[in-house]
Design an enzyme around this catalytic site. Sequence first.
Site, short mmCIF file in Angstrom:
data_model
loop_
_atom_site.label_atom_id
_atom_site.label_comp_id
_atom_site.label_asym_id
_atom_site.label_seq_id
_atom_site.Cartn_x
_atom_site.Cartn_y
_atom_site.Cartn_z
N SER A 50 0.84 -1.19 0.00
CA SER A 50 0.00 0.00 0.00
C SER A 50 0.88 1.25 0.00
O SER A 50 1.66 1.45 -0.94
CB SER A 50 -0.95 -0.05 1.20
N HIS A 95 -8.10 -5.11 -0.73
CA HIS A 95 -6.81 -4.49 -0.42
C HIS A 95 -5.91 -5.44 0.37
O HIS A 95 -4.69 -5.26 0.41
CB HIS A 95 -7.03 -3.20 0.37
#
Length: 681
Positions: A533, A648
Amino acid sequence: MRLVTDEDPYLWLEDIEGEAALEWVAERNAETESVLAADAGFASLKERLREVLDASDRIPYTVRRGVFLYNFWRDAGNVRGVWRRTTLEQYRKDSPDWEVLLDVDALVAAEGEKWVWAGARVRHPDYDRALVCLSRDGGDAVVVREFDLANRAFVDGGFQVGEAKTQIGWIDADTVFIGTDFGPGSLTDAGYPRTVRRWRRGTPLEEADLVFEAETGDVAAWGRHDTTPGFELDFVSRWLDFFRSEIYLLNQDATLVKIDVPDDASAYTHRRHLIVTLKSDWLGQRAGSLLAFDFDAFLTGDRTAEVLFTPDERTALAGHSWTRHHLILETMRDVSTRIEVLTPIPGGGWARKPLADVPALSAVTVADTDPDVSDEYFLDVSGFLQPSTLHHGQIGADSQILKQAPARFDTAGLAVERFFATSRDGTRVPYFVIGPSHSDGSGPGPALLHGYGGFEVSLVPSYDAVTGRAWLERGGTYVIANIRGGGEYGPDWHQAALGADRPRAFEDFAAVAADLVARGITTPAMLGAAGASNGGLLMGAMITRYPHLFGAIVAQVPLLDMLRFHKLLAGASWTAEYGNPDTEADRPHLRALSPYHQLTADQVYPPVLLTTSTRDDRVHPGHARKAAARLRELGHPVLFHENTGGGHAGASDNEQSAHNKALVHTFLWRHLTQPVRSATG
């Protein structure tokens, strides 16, 4: 070789479900599988990692709701998992008797959807109903369904909300606060709810009463009902950006009273207290302080604060939790945790004393408390080489060990050390080294350096059996860098790497890499780096700015295109962290930060593995796709893997997670133990 400009040649890869894009993804996945999954040790490594993830003797962490302790559990027999509950008496046993409330695998089979558990909001204080959230294959967007806990079934005609990034919470048995997608104009630019509405049972969702609106350029709006008996209040808020918000007391007559705290502070009420955590100096108190006010007095203008915590250069607030009569305070000193109990004194002031002894270079976390009823607490203690131990106690009485996780990997010959590297501007940057001792003259070996450096997220000691089996057991050294941008030393540590100052985080990470080599722990050819991320952006910076320091780099669900991140999915919510590409003031530094735009043909890059998920609706998979395509075009060694589900997190179940982790560690081990760079990755 053409440069990537505003006329991006790989924009077509941003079409998440586009036929051409998915065909390209399938081709890249096949290449990666043929190289890594075909490795002689891949299957056995994946199996050993799956054992860790599925282990039946893991600690089943719980949340108390009334007399029951709730837990969500996945293992080999429950791939998508079960939501279940038990009593404390049962939980003390080695094999508790669990009552299964919802079997997600059975729901998947019945409905033909790849549901992933996304949590539940159990109604307080009756604990009779829940608002269950389910994600399609791991995305942030969820559907919401009301669930009857007594009957263990969804409620026919109950509260139901279609797929969206919904925010919902109970007000009473027949009313909820809700923010969701009501059609055009109801969402912010970041894709989150812009309105808060009061929705009554039995009425159409579209007729829910509007009680609050944020601006389109805000991140989101939310509403919350404080259900504490005797202190019931309603609050609404607008998130101005990722770090700033305005909070309002919502009166019964629908009028709003702004809670007059700095917009970068976090604030909430607990019984008679208003609790404020500062991100900047206020009322003579330093950023990072924790303050308590009498809420009623505060509303009349009284700003007399009781100071619960004041930071110093080495100590920061890590967290805090309430019991019925006490506040448990978690702090970090040079990223090692301390924990103490604060007790309000009648007439003013707070008494404080240690709650538990924490081993050096370890972490302690309050796993759960019961703030409305008792002074019970669950405390989890772990370290890099120390499996988790879950303690249960009552403040003022002795605690006992409830659960203890077994060792999952061989720690013989391993040690934990903390060092400090000196960054480019002279800042001392702490980092942890876990692995074999190098004091015996054995020389450098393969090492993996991990970092994040953003959003005030702290990387603290914890037991990671996957890394233990995949890396440490094989003789590798694992390193965690506590670089600026994180929260290890409080708000100042984070703010030092915001916006145009983001390179400070990159310089810190590079300084740690260089320090590892200087200490003889590893060499550049044997040093790998991995991050996800925002940590994926960090990896992109290592590729483009410091490629000579590394033998291989892995970027997972990364941000890499810093000129378009704000236009992709939730990216607009992160402009407070990075800057806004649409402004003249920020665009130049964002272009300089953007790894995608800094890739060139005349630089030598280490082998790169990029991973993402088609269902990641937070960080767009286009970041990783486009960077992989660009690296391929320029002739650099790169592999790409995109899981079709997982959101995610990158994986929807333990099978996918074990596969992904085995790919990463196989890639790193191949390159860092046999550091030969090739175009095949």
